[in-house]
Design an enzyme around this catalytic site. Structure first.
Site, PDB file in Angstrom:
ATOM      1  N   HIS A  78      -9.595   1.548   4.496  1.00  0.00           N
ATOM      2  CA  HIS A  78      -8.342   1.676   5.248  1.00  0.00           C
ATOM      3  C   HIS A  78      -8.567   2.613   6.434  1.00  0.00           C
ATOM      4  O   HIS A  78      -9.322   3.582   6.339  1.00  0.00           O
ATOM      5  CB  HIS A  78      -7.240   2.222   4.338  1.00  0.00           C
ATOM      6  CG  HIS A  78      -5.894   2.157   4.971  1.00  0.00           C
ATOM      7  ND1 HIS A  78      -5.460   3.106   5.867  1.00  0.00           N
ATOM      8  CD2 HIS A  78      -4.906   1.232   4.879  1.00  0.00           C
ATOM      9  CE1 HIS A  78      -4.248   2.758   6.289  1.00  0.00           C
ATOM     10  NE2 HIS A  78      -3.891   1.637   5.710  1.00  0.00           N
ATOM     11  N   ASN A 135       0.885  -1.170   0.000  1.00  0.00           N
ATOM     12  CA  ASN A 135       0.000   0.000   0.000  1.00  0.00           C
ATOM     13  C   ASN A 135       0.924   1.221   0.000  1.00  0.00           C
ATOM     14  O   ASN A 135       1.488   1.564   1.029  1.00  0.00           O
ATOM     15  CB  ASN A 135      -0.892  -0.025   1.253  1.00  0.00           C
ATOM     16  CG  ASN A 135      -1.705   1.241   1.413  1.00  0.00           C
ATOM     17  OD1 ASN A 135      -1.805   2.062   0.493  1.00  0.00           O
ATOM     18  ND2 ASN A 135      -2.307   1.418   2.597  1.00  0.00           N
ATOM     19  N   GLY A 193       2.182   2.258  10.676  1.00  0.00           N
ATOM     20  CA  GLY A 193       3.154   3.335  10.512  1.00  0.00           C
ATOM     21  C   GLY A 193       3.848   3.733  11.799  1.00  0.00           C
ATOM     22  O   GLY A 193       4.537   4.744  11.859  1.00  0.00           O
TER      23      GLY A 193
HETATM   24  P1  PGA Z   1       2.579   0.238   7.576  1.00  0.00           P
HETATM   25  O1  PGA Z   1       1.133   0.476   6.897  1.00  0.00           O
HETATM   26  O2  PGA Z   1       3.090  -1.057   7.018  1.00  0.00           O
HETATM   27  O3  PGA Z   1       3.400   1.417   7.125  1.00  0.00           O
HETATM   28  O4  PGA Z   1       2.361   0.186   9.027  1.00  0.00           O
HETATM   29  C1  PGA Z   1       0.253  -0.589   6.696  1.00  0.00           C
HETATM   30  C2  PGA Z   1      -1.022  -0.070   6.106  1.00  0.00           C
HETATM   31  O5  PGA Z   1      -1.475   1.008   6.500  1.00  0.00           O
HETATM   32  O6  PGA Z   1      -1.631  -0.717   5.222  1.00  0.00           O
END
Ligand code: PGA
Length: 255
Positions: free
Chosen positions: A99, A13, A177
Site C-alpha cells: 500500500h 481497507n 484519502g
Molecule cells: P480511500 O483509501 O478510499 O480512503 O481513498 C483507499 C486506500 O488507501 O486503499
C-alpha cells in the site's frame, strides 16, 4: 477482454481504525446490508489485532477477512512482524501488499513488495498488490512508466499459475484519502495498461482473468461509474469502508 468473465472483488481497507471490541457490531451491521448480494466477493482488510474478532464475526457469512501487511520470512527474530502462516491460521484469506502508505511511511520498496507477495502466495493467501503514481509523477507524464515498473517488479518470479492468487489494486496516490477520485477514464486507462503489462508477461489468458481494482476515494457516489469500466474489476476502499451503508452501496454497484 470482457469484464463479465471476472467476478469483482470489493475490499475494504480499514487502515488503522476500529478497535477489536467495535468490530462485532460493525460486521453485524455490514452483513445486514450486504447479505444475499452474491455478485462479487466482499473482503474487509483489518488491523492485525482485529483479525481474531473479525474472523469470528464473519464465520458463516459472505464477508472474507483480509490483513493489511505480511512479513516475507516464515518465522524468526522479526519483532513486531506477522507471518503469512500466522494470518492463514487466524482465518485470513487476503492480504494487502505494498500500500502507498507503507511505501511512504514504512520504507516499503518494490523489492519488499515482491517478497511479501511471494510469501503470501506461498502460504495460500491472495495478495492485493497496490501500485500507483504520486501527483508529481502524473504531472510529469510518467504514470505509465511508474505503474508498469511497479507491477513488473512486484511480480518478479511470480508464475502464471500463481497469478490466480494475485489482485492488482491501482491506487493513484494523489487520490487516496483526498476526496479527489481519478475520473473513470483516468482509472480505466491505467487499469487497461496494467492488464497489458500482465498480458505481455503471462499471456492473454492470465490477463483476461486477473482482477484489477481501483482505489482512491472510491465512495457510494462514484463507485458505479468506476466499476462500469471494462478493466476495473472491483475496488479497494478506505474511508467509505468504515461506513457500513456506504460500503454496501459500493457492493451493490458491483452486482
Ligand atoms: P480511500 O483509501 O478510499 O480512503 O481513498 C483507499 C486506500 O488507501 O486503499
Amino acid at each position: 477482454m470482457s469484464s463479465r468473465k471476472r467476478r469483482p472483488v470489493i475490499a475494504g481497507n480499514w487502515k488503522m481504525n476500529m478497535t477489536p471490541s467495535a468490530t462485532k457490531e460493525f460486521i453485524a451491521q455490514l452483513y445486514e446490508n450486504v447479505k444475499g448480494k452474491r455478485g462479487c466477493d466482499i473482503v474487509v482488510c483489518v488491523p492485525a489485532i482485529d483479525i481474531p474478532a473479525v474472523a469470528k464475526a464473519c464465520q458463516g457469512k459472505s464477508i472474507k477477512v483480509g490483513a493489511q501487511n505480511v512479513h516475507f520470512e516464515k518465522s524468526g527474530a522479526f519483532t513486531g512482524e506477522i507471518s503469512a502462516d500466522m494470518l492463514v491460521d487466524a482465518g485470513v484469506k487476503y492480504v494487502v501488499v505494498g500500500h502507498s502508505e507503507r511505501r511512504q511511511y514504512f520504507g516499503e520498496t518494490d523489492e519488499t513488495v515482491n517478497k511479501r507477495t511471494r510469501a503470501a502466495i506461498a502460504a495460500g493467501l491472495t495478495a492485493i498488490v497496490c501500485v500507483g503514481e504520486v501527483l508529481a509523477e502524473r504531472e510529469a507524464d510518467i504514470t505509465e512508466e511508474v505503474v508498469s515498473r511497479q507491477v513488473k517488479l512486484a511480480l518478479a518470479d511470480v508464475t502464471a499459475e500463481e497469478m490466480k492468487q494475485v489482485i492488482i489494486a491501482y491506487e493513484p496516490v494523489w487520490a487516496i484519502g483526498t476526496g479527489k477520485t481519478a475520473t473513470a477514464e483516468q482509472a480505466e486507462e491505467v487499469c487497461a495498461l496494467i492488464r497489458g503489462v500482465i498480458a505481455k508477461k503471462y499471456g492473454k489468458q492470465v490477463a483476461r482473468e486477473v482482477i484489477i481494482q481501483y482505489g482512491g476515494s472510491m465512495n457510494a457516489k462514484n463507485a458505479a461509474e468506476l466499476l462500469a469500466m471494462e478493466n476495473i474489476d472491483g475496488g479497494l476502499i478506505g474511508g467509505a469502508s468504515l461506513k457500513a451503508v456506504d460500503f454496501s452501496v459500493i457492493v451493490d454497484a458491483a452486482q
